[in-house]
Scaffold this motif. Structure first.
Motif, mmCIF file in Angstrom:
data_model
loop_
_atom_site.group_PDB
_atom_site.id
_atom_site.type_symbol
_atom_site.label_atom_id
_atom_site.label_comp_id
_atom_site.label_asym_id
_atom_site.label_seq_id
_atom_site.Cartn_x
_atom_site.Cartn_y
_atom_site.Cartn_z
ATOM 1 N N LYS A 1 -3.806 4.587 39.314
ATOM 2 C CA LYS A 1 -5.150 4.328 38.806
ATOM 3 C C LYS A 1 -5.825 5.608 38.320
ATOM 4 C CE LYS A 1 -5.631 -0.169 39.643
ATOM 5 N NZ LYS A 1 -6.577 -0.728 40.565
ATOM 6 N N GLY A 2 -5.052 6.463 37.632
ATOM 7 C CA GLY A 2 -5.596 7.676 37.043
ATOM 8 C C GLY A 2 -5.723 8.862 37.978
ATOM 9 N N LYS B 1 -3.632 0.996 32.460
ATOM 10 C CA LYS B 1 -2.473 1.591 33.101
ATOM 11 C C LYS B 1 -2.726 1.692 34.603
ATOM 12 C CE LYS B 1 -0.561 5.085 31.040
ATOM 13 N NZ LYS B 1 -0.304 6.471 30.541
ATOM 14 N N ILE B 2 -1.841 1.090 35.395
ATOM 15 C CA ILE B 2 -1.979 1.124 36.847
ATOM 16 C C ILE B 2 -1.248 2.320 37.443
ATOM 17 C CG2 ILE B 2 -1.507 -0.099 39.007
ATOM 18 C CD1 ILE B 2 -1.580 -2.702 37.464
ATOM 19 N N LEU B 3 -0.032 2.536 36.948
ATOM 20 C CA LEU B 3 0.843 3.538 37.556
ATOM 21 C C LEU B 3 1.506 4.370 36.467
ATOM 22 C CD1 LEU B 3 2.460 4.544 40.154
ATOM 23 C CD2 LEU B 3 4.190 2.859 39.480
ATOM 24 N N GLU B 4 1.597 5.668 36.739
ATOM 25 C CA GLU B 4 2.337 6.559 35.852
ATOM 26 C C GLU B 4 3.209 7.470 36.711
ATOM 27 O OE1 GLU B 4 1.694 9.595 32.068
ATOM 28 O OE2 GLU B 4 -0.035 8.894 33.228
ATOM 29 N N LEU C 1 3.318 1.752 34.184
ATOM 30 C CA LEU C 1 3.181 0.325 34.505
ATOM 31 C C LEU C 1 1.738 -0.091 34.233
ATOM 32 C CD1 LEU C 1 4.234 -2.330 35.859
ATOM 33 C CD2 LEU C 1 3.422 -1.374 38.030
ATOM 34 N N TYR C 2 1.565 -1.236 33.549
ATOM 35 C CA TYR C 2 0.243 -1.691 33.156
ATOM 36 C C TYR C 2 -0.143 -2.989 33.867
ATOM 37 C CZ TYR C 2 0.690 1.722 29.380
ATOM 38 O OH TYR C 2 0.859 2.885 28.671
#
Length: 498
Positions: free
Chosen positions: A316-317, A257-260, A279-280
């Motif tokens: 990125k978390g 997962k890149i974006l949340e 977004l992954y």
């Protein structure tokens, strides 16, 4: 046969020694819609600007109503001859009202005083002919682009022109507005007026077009009756080769997962209400919906162009604060905006200056821009993105729409991009250039860069994305896997009001 409304023979035009048109001929008959087709840079707009007096031809002949025009046309003389043009780039004064724009230089006056009430009533007549609920006394700058486009059309109709040139008239219109425009076009045909129609949206042409003329690289290719001619044949004539795959989609393994985004709210425009999505790596995420659904507002909010009123962005978390575009850029989060000329480019600057603008630290020494470094970096992007330009010094305003879009992309690829958001990435771009943009997006996907794009074209959404976020009235109404959905399901969620 009736006398042709317009005929050109052997038209030639060059800019700074570079040919734009070479021995081009064209004709328009009364009561027909004649489409002028070709890739960006084929010479379509140049020919129309010559016919409407914006440009002066280098050589060749122009006939109006069968009579040879002895002198070079000017915008005023062309208008007096009954030629009106709706430019691709809106030609409106943002600080003036709708009525003042429609009747600019043709104001309703008496004894030196403006008759505003009468002028507004006349403007309202033309607005109603297009089923537009627009106050004629409102300032143009307060209208969305789609409404401004319709005002531009009303402006030309008010001139009672017998030849109406429409350059990409539907590029910013909703489906309902397109239907209204096509209804007006049908009426104009019955009145014997001729319409020259330029569009890259080939699918819509079958509903209105009688004949089409194709240009390629500034030269005449062929004139055809549109009925009975396949789109694949037209595309092949436009680009000089077969394009076997309209949407060159690539598969990639979905990664981390890149974006949340959590519960994002924005008050700008129609607003965004509690939007949440992820977004992954290795996927393309599309945002679909009707005009005014909040897609652009969402893209602007997460890229710092508009202020978030609530919500959280995790990249990125790690939670990040994005309150302005510079903070988004620092995080590797970039946006290619819907209106590239207004928000994405400095059109009076060169290609090199545009591409290196966000990366001056990479082309400078001791705070001074190094011209050789700037040119080298720009040439890398020209080669990688296949930008068609005579030099790095070319003004961006002189590039075609597809190449302008590549410049917008190129300036962000010079940075360490993590996420790229494309808002209507192929609007106003020809078929071949669209495929080049799609291939660039695919390359970003394969590199592991997060890709999101907003599009009003459902075939594009279904052809290029891995997942589809559907929005309506500022809210996310569905998160769909592209392979498991269709246009009907997307439209169902796109009209699901709360």
């Amino acid at each position: 046969m009736a006398v042709e409304l317009v005929r050109t023979e052997g038209i030639n035009k060059a800019f700074s020694g570079v040919p734009a048109l070479r021995d081009v001929h064209f004709d328009l008959r009364p009561g027909e819609v004649h489409a002028l087709l070709g890739e960006n840079g084929a010479g379509k707009s140049t020919l129309m600007k010559i016919i409407s007096g914006v440009y002066i031809k280098d050589s060749g002949e122009i006939y109006i109503d069968g009579k040879k025009i002895a002198r070079d046309l000017t915008p005023q003389s062309a208008q007096a001859l009954g030629i009106g043009i709706i430019h691709q780039e809106l030609n409106l004064c943002p600080h003036l009202t709708v009525a003042e724009n429609i009747f600019l230089n043709r104001e309703f006056t008496a004894s030196g005083f403006l008759k505003s009430r009468q002028q507004n009533m006349e403007a309202e007549k033309y607005l109603k002919s297009l089923n537009l609920d627009i106050d004629p006394d409102v300032q143009i700058k307060k209208l969305p682009v789609s409404k401004q486009q319709m005002v531009e059309i009303c402006k030309t109709l008010s001139m009672n022109a017998k030849v109406i040139i429409m350059d990409e008239p539907t590029s910013a219109l909703t489906e309902k507005e397109i239907e209204d425009l096509f209804r007006v076009i049908a009426q104009l045909k019955t009145e014997g007026r001729g319409i020259i129609y330029i569009s890259h949206r080939l699918e819509e042409l079958s509903r209105i077009v009688d004949r089409c003329t194709i240009l390629r690289d500034g030269m005449y290719v062929k004139t055809l009756n549109f009925a009975g001619t396949s789109l694949s044949e037209i595309i092949s004539l436009m680009v000089g080769r077969d394009l076997t795959e309209k949407f060159p989609r690539v598969e990639a393994e979905r990664g981390e997962k890149i974006l949340e985004v959590k519960n994002l709210c924005s008050l700008h425009g129609v607003g965004v209400k509690n939007a949440s999505f992820s977004l992954y790596r290795g996927e393309i995420l599309a945002f679909a919906g009707l005009m005014g659904a909040g897609r652009t507002e969402l893209a602007r909010a997460i890229s710092g162009a508009d202020k978030m009123s609530a919500g959280e962005i995790i990249l990125k978390g790690k939670p990040v604060r994005i309150r302005a575009p510079r903070e988004a850029i620092a995080q590797g989060f970039f946006c290619a905006p819907e209106d590239r000329k207004r928000d994405g480019l400095c059109i009076k600057m060169s290609l090199a200056e545009n591409i290196t603008l966000p990366s001056l630290d990479l082309v400078s020494r001791f705070g001074i821009i190094s011209r050789p470094m700037e040119v080298n970096k720009t040439n890398e992007m020209i080669q990688n993105l296949k930008i068609k330009t005579p030099s790095t010094d070319q003004y961006v305003r002189n590039l075609s729409g597809g190449n302008q879009q590549k410049v917008v992309i190129g300036k962000w690829l010079m940075r360490n991009a993590r996420v790229l958001v494309f808002d209507e990435p192929t609007r106003g771009i020809d078929v071949a250039s669209k495929i080049e943009i799609y291939n660039i997006i695919n390359d970003l996907k394969k590199q592991g860069i997060g890709v999101m794009f907003v599009s009003s074209e459902l075939p594009e959404v279904l052809g290029m994305s891995d997942r589809v976020i559907v929005m309506c009235n500022g809210r996310i109404t569905a998160d769909l896997v592209t392979k498991e959905t269709n246009q009907e399901e997307i439209l169902k969620y796109a009209t699901q009001y709360y």
